[in-house]
Design an enzyme around this catalytic site. Sequence first.
Site, short mmCIF file in Angstrom:
data_model
loop_
_atom_site.label_atom_id
_atom_site.label_comp_id
_atom_site.label_asym_id
_atom_site.label_seq_id
_atom_site.Cartn_x
_atom_site.Cartn_y
_atom_site.Cartn_z
N SER A 26 0.83 -1.21 0.00
CA SER A 26 0.00 0.00 0.00
C SER A 26 0.86 1.25 0.00
CB SER A 26 -0.86 -0.04 1.26
OG SER A 26 -1.46 1.21 1.48
N TYR A 63 -2.56 -1.56 10.94
CA TYR A 63 -2.78 -2.06 9.57
C TYR A 63 -1.62 -1.65 8.67
CZ TYR A 63 -4.22 -2.14 4.72
OH TYR A 63 -4.22 -2.34 3.37
N LYS A 113 1.69 -3.88 6.50
CA LYS A 113 2.17 -3.83 5.12
C LYS A 113 3.70 -3.62 5.10
CE LYS A 113 -1.69 -4.73 3.35
NZ LYS A 113 -1.89 -6.05 2.79
#
Length: 339
Positions: free
Chosen positions: A125, A150, A154
């Site tokens: 991301s 979150y 990544k």
Amino acid sequence: MKILVTGGLGFIGSHTVVELQNEGFEVVVIDDLSNSSLQVLDGITAITGVRPYFEKLDLKIKNDVKAFFKNHNDLAGVIHFAASKAVGESVNEPLMYYENNINTLVYVLQEMANLDKQNFIFSSSCTVYGQADELPITENAPVKPAESPYGNTKQIGEEIIKDTCKVQEKLNCIALRYFNPIGAHPSAEIGELPIGVPQNLVPFITQTAIGIREQLSVFGGDYPTPDGTCIRDYIHVVDLAKAHVVALQRLLSGKNDSNFEFFNLGTGKGSSVLEAIQSFEKVSGKKLNYKIADRREGDVISAYADTNKANEVLGWKTELTLDDAMASAWKWEKKIRNK
Ligand code: NAD
């Protein structure tokens, strides 16, 4: 060639399954249905005429992952979408996010070590860049401390892959750093299915327009941008899905320059929240009820991709516009609400 798509019934996964099948790949889908539904299989079948092989499997269960790979040791590649993705939820439930997004990645990579062909694509991301110092954002921009658990999964995910590639000689990986995926398949057979209150702008826009939400709040109207609202790089999910096929073909043909590469996937064009709303109003012919609200914690001001590396090295670029994406999202919203 047989390709495993984990999280293949989710938003981006399902569109990628369609593009893979359109290119003649045999697709095997794993999903635990935690954020998707079996009906997505019907949508994929309606578009492509082929129903992919599906296994309902929770990738957090190591023994189940082991058993799956034992039965499918002829895979030519794996595209790993399965993850939990709600930023706000990850702040409240960090361990659930670390367990789901990290353990599943580790188990899949461990099992891939036994395959003849070890080609792996990872969903990363643009959040890894945080508020970048320079725009547009190139792949050389530094990775900034993550704003949420979150986002951290990544960053850690990319580190895990990098470290594994150093020692696992047969492993070839590409991490794709998505900017802001939106829209739906133009057929309206598949699209985004947010559970509960949408976290992202476009489903919130379409749900407001159709009457499920009363009003859209635009978080912050006083940012240092031309119209005061945040700027993002909205990429049509069909363009994004096609990039996965191109990246996979790069690995399958051994054209990758190193065994761990990463690419930005965006349009290269930043659009403000108000521009996104105007695009929606134009293509839908509907006036949207929205108000400017306070800024939201954790939002970066502006982020859009430098797409040169993906354009030149992958030979991929976006073909669809913001208006195309809004029109497809609206068509999808109307279809699911009429059902
Ligand atoms: P999604 O929630 O629609 O799809 C993820 C799918 O994975 C869902 O179908 C879910 O049921 C499945 N899944 C989750 N945990 C699983 C598990 N333990 N075992 C098996 N299946 C599991 O999300 P999406 O928007 O399609 O995102 C796909 C990937 O792209 C994710 O890794 C996400 O973090 C990443 N990503 C998404 C965006 C975005 O804005 N949508 C942006 C950047 C990166």
